[in-house]
Design a protein around this motif. Structure first.
Motif, PDB file in Angstrom:
ATOM      1  N   THR A 187      -5.067  10.784   2.394  1.00  0.00           N
ATOM      2  CA  THR A 187      -5.045  10.965   3.845  1.00  0.00           C
ATOM      3  C   THR A 187      -3.685  10.567   4.413  1.00  0.00           C
ATOM      4  OG1 THR A 187      -7.424  10.574   4.023  1.00  0.00           O
ATOM      5  CG2 THR A 187      -6.106  10.218   6.021  1.00  0.00           C
ATOM      6  N   VAL A 193      -5.344   2.389   7.820  1.00  0.00           N
ATOM      7  CA  VAL A 193      -5.780   2.863   6.504  1.00  0.00           C
ATOM      8  C   VAL A 193      -5.183   1.976   5.423  1.00  0.00           C
ATOM      9  CG1 VAL A 193      -5.560   4.739   4.822  1.00  0.00           C
ATOM     10  CG2 VAL A 193      -6.232   5.249   7.175  1.00  0.00           C
ATOM     11  N   ARG A 194      -3.905   1.652   5.545  1.00  0.00           N
ATOM     12  CA  ARG A 194      -3.261   0.812   4.519  1.00  0.00           C
ATOM     13  C   ARG A 194      -3.848  -0.587   4.486  1.00  0.00           C
ATOM     14  NH1 ARG A 194       2.903   3.025   5.135  1.00  0.00           N
ATOM     15  NH2 ARG A 194       2.652   4.798   3.720  1.00  0.00           N
ATOM     16  N   LEU A 243      -8.200   7.798   0.548  1.00  0.00           N
ATOM     17  CA  LEU A 243      -7.473   7.254   1.701  1.00  0.00           C
ATOM     18  C   LEU A 243      -5.957   7.356   1.497  1.00  0.00           C
ATOM     19  CD1 LEU A 243      -9.768   4.201   2.451  1.00  0.00           C
ATOM     20  CD2 LEU A 243      -9.429   6.214   3.909  1.00  0.00           C
ATOM     21  N   TYR A 244      -5.489   7.113   0.277  1.00  0.00           N
ATOM     22  CA  TYR A 244      -4.058   7.312  -0.003  1.00  0.00           C
ATOM     23  C   TYR A 244      -3.673   8.766   0.272  1.00  0.00           C
ATOM     24  CZ  TYR A 244      -3.756   2.803  -2.512  1.00  0.00           C
ATOM     25  OH  TYR A 244      -3.760   1.479  -2.862  1.00  0.00           O
ATOM     26  N   PRO A 250     -12.758   6.317  -3.376  1.00  0.00           N
ATOM     27  CA  PRO A 250     -12.447   6.167  -1.958  1.00  0.00           C
ATOM     28  C   PRO A 250     -11.030   5.675  -1.661  1.00  0.00           C
ATOM     29  CG  PRO A 250     -14.177   4.625  -2.637  1.00  0.00           C
ATOM     30  CD  PRO A 250     -13.900   5.510  -3.796  1.00  0.00           C
ATOM     31  N   ILE A 251     -10.505   4.797  -2.481  1.00  0.00           N
ATOM     32  CA  ILE A 251      -9.139   4.298  -2.233  1.00  0.00           C
ATOM     33  C   ILE A 251      -8.152   5.450  -2.340  1.00  0.00           C
ATOM     34  CG2 ILE A 251      -7.285   2.815  -3.105  1.00  0.00           C
ATOM     35  CD1 ILE A 251      -9.475   0.836  -3.990  1.00  0.00           C
ATOM     36  N   GLU A 306       0.805  -1.214   0.000  1.00  0.00           N
ATOM     37  CA  GLU A 306       0.000   0.000   0.000  1.00  0.00           C
ATOM     38  C   GLU A 306       0.842   1.269   0.000  1.00  0.00           C
ATOM     39  OE1 GLU A 306      -3.395   0.080  -0.682  1.00  0.00           O
ATOM     40  OE2 GLU A 306      -2.555  -1.855  -1.224  1.00  0.00           O
ATOM     41  N   ARG A 347      -6.896  -1.312   5.172  1.00  0.00           N
ATOM     42  CA  ARG A 347      -8.206  -1.129   4.531  1.00  0.00           C
ATOM     43  C   ARG A 347      -8.064  -0.947   3.020  1.00  0.00           C
ATOM     44  NH1 ARG A 347     -12.405   3.713   5.860  1.00  0.00           N
ATOM     45  NH2 ARG A 347     -14.037   3.036   4.444  1.00  0.00           N
ATOM     46  N   THR A 348      -7.127  -0.099   2.589  1.00  0.00           N
ATOM     47  CA  THR A 348      -6.958   0.115   1.151  1.00  0.00           C
ATOM     48  C   THR A 348      -6.455  -1.149   0.463  1.00  0.00           C
ATOM     49  OG1 THR A 348      -4.740   1.090   1.443  1.00  0.00           O
ATOM     50  CG2 THR A 348      -6.619   2.616   1.296  1.00  0.00           C
TER      51      THR A 348
END
Length: 147
Positions: A92, A118-119, A89-90, A85-86, A73, A121-122
């Protein structure tokens, strides 16, 4: 694809700063897959199996499942861009890392946990998209058993 008797799979590697995984094939063999940074998908890397298992080197390290997820990630977030959304998040994670650089400090335990979460999740989200697109090496379940 290759057969290596008694090899514990899956196994994960940092191969010259690229995530590489060795996985079992349905017929009992071994397949190697390396992250393709142009797309975030997986590219066949069977030619690297012997190198990572038997030869090694300074730039080849076996890593844990969680380290593999984090490295994958990190690389996807670094090399890919897009909408959705991915990528939000990256962004963020990039914003947190940029703040750390600007403030010239290490992340707090809370920031570390946030980035790792987060990673993770992504990773699942990206792997599910790859699976839906037919990537034969996509496996979102890798994150389910990471510690």
């Amino acid at each position: 694809m290759r057969r290596l008797v008694g090899l514990r799979l899956p196994r994960f590697f940092d191969y010259y700063h690229s995530p590489l995984k060795l996985v079992a094939t349905p017929d009992g063999g071994v397949a190697g897959w390396i992250l393709f940074k142009d797309t975030g998908g997986w590219r066949e890397a069977n030619g690297l199996i012997d190198k990572v298992i038997f030869v090694g080197g300074d730039e080849i390290n076996e890593i844990s499942r969680d380290e593999f997820i984090q490295l994958t990630e990190h690389e996807r977030g670094r090399y890919l861009s897009g909408d959705g959304p991915i990528f939000a998040l990256y962004e963020t994670v990039r914003a947190i890392e940029e703040t750390l650089r600007e403030e010239r400090r290490y992340p707090t335990p809370q920031e570390q946990a946030l980035i790792r979460g987060v990673r993770r999740r992504t990773f699942v989200m990206f792997e599910e998209q790859l699976q839906q697109a037919g990537d034969p090496a996509a496996d979102p379940t890798i994150a389910a058993t990471a510690s």
